[in-house]
Design an enzyme around this catalytic site. Structure first.
Site, PDB file in Angstrom:
ATOM      1  N   ASP A 122       0.841  -1.193   0.000  1.00  0.00           N
ATOM      2  CA  ASP A 122       0.000   0.000   0.000  1.00  0.00           C
ATOM      3  C   ASP A 122       0.876   1.244   0.000  1.00  0.00           C
ATOM      4  O   ASP A 122       2.003   1.230   0.513  1.00  0.00           O
ATOM      5  CB  ASP A 122      -0.909   0.027   1.232  1.00  0.00           C
ATOM      6  CG  ASP A 122      -1.913  -1.115   1.236  1.00  0.00           C
ATOM      7  OD1 ASP A 122      -2.203  -1.652   0.145  1.00  0.00           O
ATOM      8  OD2 ASP A 122      -2.390  -1.472   2.331  1.00  0.00           O
ATOM      9  N   ARG A 123       0.352   2.311  -0.540  1.00  0.00           N
ATOM     10  CA  ARG A 123       1.129   3.552  -0.633  1.00  0.00           C
ATOM     11  C   ARG A 123       1.725   3.962   0.712  1.00  0.00           C
ATOM     12  O   ARG A 123       2.893   4.371   0.789  1.00  0.00           O
ATOM     13  CB  ARG A 123       0.233   4.683  -1.153  1.00  0.00           C
ATOM     14  CG  ARG A 123       0.956   6.022  -1.303  1.00  0.00           C
ATOM     15  CD  ARG A 123       0.000   7.110  -1.743  1.00  0.00           C
ATOM     16  NE  ARG A 123      -1.042   7.323  -0.734  1.00  0.00           N
ATOM     17  CZ  ARG A 123      -2.075   8.156  -0.891  1.00  0.00           C
ATOM     18  NH1 ARG A 123      -2.223   8.811  -2.017  1.00  0.00           N
ATOM     19  NH2 ARG A 123      -2.956   8.294   0.064  1.00  0.00           N
TER      20      ARG A 123
END
Length: 214
Positions: free
Chosen positions: A56-57
């Site tokens: 995930d970012r």
């Protein structure tokens, strides 16, 4: 930027220490991503490396990139077959103790108001995660997670729904903060006739005093 973030490199594989805030792939809300840095990660090869999996970012830590198509196919198969060992460290909102296993299917849902997210749903994809509490401080707990499956937002959703203790700073399943405290700490990918790809990433500064407990 990347010289100090190389955790493993050989002719087939490259493991980088991905910083939080950097998306792996570009999208409508993330036009700037790791894709923009891939040419700088060639390290003498003509072909830029390719991410084998995703983080995930706002998740930091070990990210595997392949350095040629044949290696990419083998690495992807290892992930698909569940042969990759992954350890994540996260700080959760709440005082937890002990250890356990979570077996909670997850289903991707979306709405106009909230956008998309994962939901606990018996009709969803199977998702299994092992967890172990490491240390407590100030009503929060440092927890080690070892996922058996690799569903989107798996650890974040399991922490929030099964443990009732969302990851600190999680803007979807908890409360947003300057940093989301979820980190891909170790990664081991088996290979035939070769030593495995293995990498360890230290906790970032955002984990504060929990860094000493890991």
């Amino acid at each position: 930027m990347w010289t100090d973030r190389i955790l493993f490199i050989d002719a087939e594989a490259l493991v980088i220490d991905k910083p939080a805030g950097l998306a792996v792939h570009a999208g409508p809300k993330t036009p700037y991503s790791l894709d923009d840095h891939l040419p700088a990660l060639r390290f003498g090869f003509r072909r830029p490396p390719s991410p084998v999996h995703r983080l995930d970012r706002d998740t930091s830590g070990c990210l595997l990139l392949s350095r040629n198509p044949k290696a990419h196919k083998r690495f992807a198969k290892a992930f698909e077959d569940g042969r990759v060992e992954k350890l994540y460290l996260a700080v959760l909102e709440g005082a937890l103790a002990g250890a356990g296993a979570i077996d909670m299917p997850l289903l991707k849902v979306s709405s106009r108001e909230q956008g998309w997210r994962m939901s606990a749903d018996p009709n969803g994809q199977s998702a299994r995660t092992h967890w172990r509490a490491i240390a407590q401080e100030g009503g929060r707990t440092l927890v080690a997670f070892t996922p058996e499956t690799g569903r989107t937002h798996q650890i974040r959703a399991h922490a929030a729904f099964a443990l009732d203790a969302p990851v600190v700073g999680d803007p979807i399943y908890g409360k947003a903060a300057p940093a989301m405290l979820l980190h891909a700490a170790t990664l081991t990918v088996p290979r035939e006739n070769k030593e495995p790809v293995s990498a360890i990433s230290k906790l970032p500064l955002s984990f504060g005093s929990f860094r000493d407990a890991a």
